[in-house]
Design an enzyme around this catalytic site. Structure first.
Site, mmCIF file in Angstrom:
data_model
loop_
_atom_site.group_PDB
_atom_site.id
_atom_site.type_symbol
_atom_site.label_atom_id
_atom_site.label_comp_id
_atom_site.label_asym_id
_atom_site.label_seq_id
_atom_site.Cartn_x
_atom_site.Cartn_y
_atom_site.Cartn_z
ATOM 1 N N ASP A 251 -43.124 -12.118 -12.624
ATOM 2 C CA ASP A 251 -44.074 -13.227 -12.705
ATOM 3 C C ASP A 251 -44.465 -13.392 -14.170
ATOM 4 O O ASP A 251 -44.820 -12.411 -14.839
ATOM 5 C CB ASP A 251 -45.309 -12.925 -11.846
ATOM 6 C CG ASP A 251 -46.261 -14.102 -11.781
ATOM 7 O OD1 ASP A 251 -46.132 -14.913 -10.855
ATOM 8 O OD2 ASP A 251 -47.140 -14.204 -12.668
ATOM 9 N N ASN A 259 -48.838 -24.532 -19.823
ATOM 10 C CA ASN A 259 -49.005 -25.882 -19.279
ATOM 11 C C ASN A 259 -50.249 -26.560 -19.850
ATOM 12 O O ASN A 259 -50.229 -27.751 -20.201
ATOM 13 C CB ASN A 259 -49.107 -25.823 -17.753
ATOM 14 C CG ASN A 259 -47.758 -25.597 -17.096
ATOM 15 O OD1 ASN A 259 -46.725 -26.009 -17.622
ATOM 16 N ND2 ASN A 259 -47.759 -24.924 -15.963
ATOM 17 N N HIS A 264 -46.814 -29.927 -19.237
ATOM 18 C CA HIS A 264 -45.929 -29.459 -18.163
ATOM 19 C C HIS A 264 -44.454 -29.504 -18.557
ATOM 20 O O HIS A 264 -43.650 -28.725 -18.044
ATOM 21 C CB HIS A 264 -46.163 -30.285 -16.896
ATOM 22 C CG HIS A 264 -47.467 -29.964 -16.225
ATOM 23 N ND1 HIS A 264 -47.650 -28.848 -15.440
ATOM 24 C CD2 HIS A 264 -48.662 -30.620 -16.251
ATOM 25 C CE1 HIS A 264 -48.904 -28.823 -14.999
ATOM 26 N NE2 HIS A 264 -49.534 -29.887 -15.480
ATOM 27 N N ASP A 268 -41.901 -26.493 -17.984
ATOM 28 C CA ASP A 268 -40.576 -26.589 -17.346
ATOM 29 C C ASP A 268 -39.497 -26.011 -18.252
ATOM 30 O O ASP A 268 -38.556 -25.356 -17.788
ATOM 31 C CB ASP A 268 -40.259 -28.052 -17.026
ATOM 32 C CG ASP A 268 -41.091 -28.594 -15.878
ATOM 33 O OD1 ASP A 268 -41.749 -27.786 -15.183
ATOM 34 O OD2 ASP A 268 -41.081 -29.822 -15.678
ATOM 35 N N ARG A 283 -26.087 -8.823 -13.642
ATOM 36 C CA ARG A 283 -24.676 -8.762 -13.304
ATOM 37 C C ARG A 283 -24.253 -10.038 -12.583
ATOM 38 O O ARG A 283 -25.083 -10.740 -11.981
ATOM 39 C CB ARG A 283 -24.382 -7.529 -12.441
ATOM 40 C CG ARG A 283 -25.209 -7.431 -11.189
ATOM 41 C CD ARG A 283 -25.025 -6.094 -10.497
ATOM 42 N NE ARG A 283 -23.731 -6.018 -9.814
ATOM 43 C CZ ARG A 283 -23.276 -4.901 -9.244
ATOM 44 N NH1 ARG A 283 -23.992 -3.794 -9.292
ATOM 45 N NH2 ARG A 283 -22.112 -4.902 -8.630
ATOM 46 N N GLU A 294 -44.121 -19.813 -11.268
ATOM 47 C CA GLU A 294 -43.535 -18.975 -12.314
ATOM 48 C C GLU A 294 -43.032 -17.655 -11.772
ATOM 49 O O GLU A 294 -42.866 -16.686 -12.519
ATOM 50 C CB GLU A 294 -44.561 -18.738 -13.433
ATOM 51 C CG GLU A 294 -45.801 -17.971 -13.020
ATOM 52 C CD GLU A 294 -46.927 -18.859 -12.494
ATOM 53 O OE1 GLU A 294 -48.088 -18.427 -12.585
ATOM 54 O OE2 GLU A 294 -46.636 -19.980 -12.016
#
Length: 376
Positions: A251, A259, A264, A268, A283, A294
């Site tokens: 997280d 933001n 925003h 993104d 991998r 997030e």
């Protein structure tokens, strides 16, 4: 020689290599039992499939018994015994589907029993034409294998069908001398045993590809929650005993500030860059997902040391993402074989819960940290 002419000569070679690569990928594709099982379960269709498979198999199992009363059916003590045995094994195999949804191994045994029972019934016929036409039933087994299993399993069934067809065709030609009838019957058997299974296999392969593409987050291109659950279920069920299964939650720390401060669009951009870091660091066969907001989650089968090194590398790489974001990590590892637990609908949920709890401990400790948990 001009560059254009050189490119024109190179194009067929590129196409040939591309075609060769497609054939290799088609040949190597994995068994489809687990993902198709999950697909049917999520849509409430398993019961219908079980009853349909039971009914169809039970009807086919009854055919050798019915043919005992026909002059073209089994007419010797040995062939009659073969017919009865074939009917009994087919009926026993059908009961499997009446009781519950089978495991992959049980499904494979079911198909082997059905294939051998059909072969025994066809070879036991006193009339070789009936035996040859009975080989069309192998197409049903091949169709089932195309839905649930791998290409190699389909080819084994096809080989049995062709061997049985060749024997009965030779008998028919020897007894009747009718070349046209024998060739026509043999072509019918071959067309059905090739056309039906491979047509279904192509359809299911396309369906699987479309489903995987539809289960993706539109911003990052990673799997969404539903796609992740399906992929990890396959990973867990296919995992050999004793091999680690790791689930890592991450997280982004203080993502709301990005933001609020930069907008925003900048947020993104951070999420897209984190997805790029995951793809480049993990991998190739790792399952990567954006759960929402997030939050991201990863599943892989690395050993403990390699997994810990990968997560630490992820932590360092995310710091390089624009706007200086960091991430909190929580990992959950299963090393012992959980047996039937991995078939449980909440198995993936439990792994995510443990990893999520570890991740929140890392976040409460200040963020930009990794906390590990082991699930017995």
């Amino acid at each position: 020689m001009s560059d254009r002419h050189t490119e024109e000569l190179a194009d067929p070679a590129r196409r040939a290599r591309g075609m060769g690569g497609s054939v290799r990928r088609w040949w190597r594709q994995s068994d489809q039992f687990d993902w198709f099982t999950v697909y049917l379960r999520d849509r409430g269709l398993q019961r219908q499939w079980r009853l349909a498979t039971f009914g169809f198999t039970a009807v086919l199992a009854a055919l050798p018994i019915v043919l005992l009363g026909s002059p073209v059916g089994p007419d010797h003590t040995l062939t009659r015994a073969v017919a009865v045995t074939s009917a009994a094994t087919g009926a026993g195999a059908s009961v499997l589907w009446l009781r519950r949804w089978p495991t992959r191994n049980q499904s494979m045994i079911f198909n082997a029993v059905c294939s051998l029972s059909i072969a025994a019934m066809c070879l036991a016929m006193s009339n070789p034409y009936n035996g040859l036409m009975g080989c069309t039933l192998f197409a049903a087994v091949g169709g089932f294998l195309a839905y649930f299993h791998a290409l190699s399993h389909m080819l084994v069934n096809l080989l049995v069908a062709m061997l049985c067809s060749a024997i009965t065709a030779a008998r028919l030609l020897g007894e009747s001398g009718d070349v046209s009838l024998t060739v026509a019957a043999l072509l019918t058997v071959v067309a059905l045993n090739v056309g039906v299974p491979f047509g279904i296999e192509s359809l299911v392969h396309t369906l699987r590809t479309d489903l995987r593409n539809s289960d993706r987050d539109p911003l990052t291109g990673l799997l969404d929650r539903r796609g992740f659950y399906h992929a990890v279920h396959e990973l867990a069920v296919n995992r050999p005993d004793g091999i680690c299964l790791n689930v890592t939650m991450l997280d982004l720390d203080d993502f709301k500030k990005v933001n609020d401060t930069h907008g925003h669009a900048a947020g993104d951009d951070v999420l897209v860059n984190v997805a790029v870091v995951l793809r480049h660091t993990c991998r190739a066969d790792a399952v990567l997902c954006r759960l929402g907001g997030e939050e991201f989650v990863i599943a892989d089968t690395d050993g403990p040391a390699k997994h810990a090194a990968t997560v630490e590398r992820l932590r360092r790489e995310i710091v390089t993402v624009p706007f200086g974001v960091t991430a909190s990590f929580g990992t959950c590892t299963v090393t012992a074989d959980p047996g039937s637990a991995r078939d449980h609908p909440r198995f993936v949920d439990r792994l995510i819960e443990v990893a999520d709890a570890a991740m929140y401990r890392a976040k409460r400790a200040g963020g930009d940290q990794i906390h590990h948990r082991h699930l017995d």
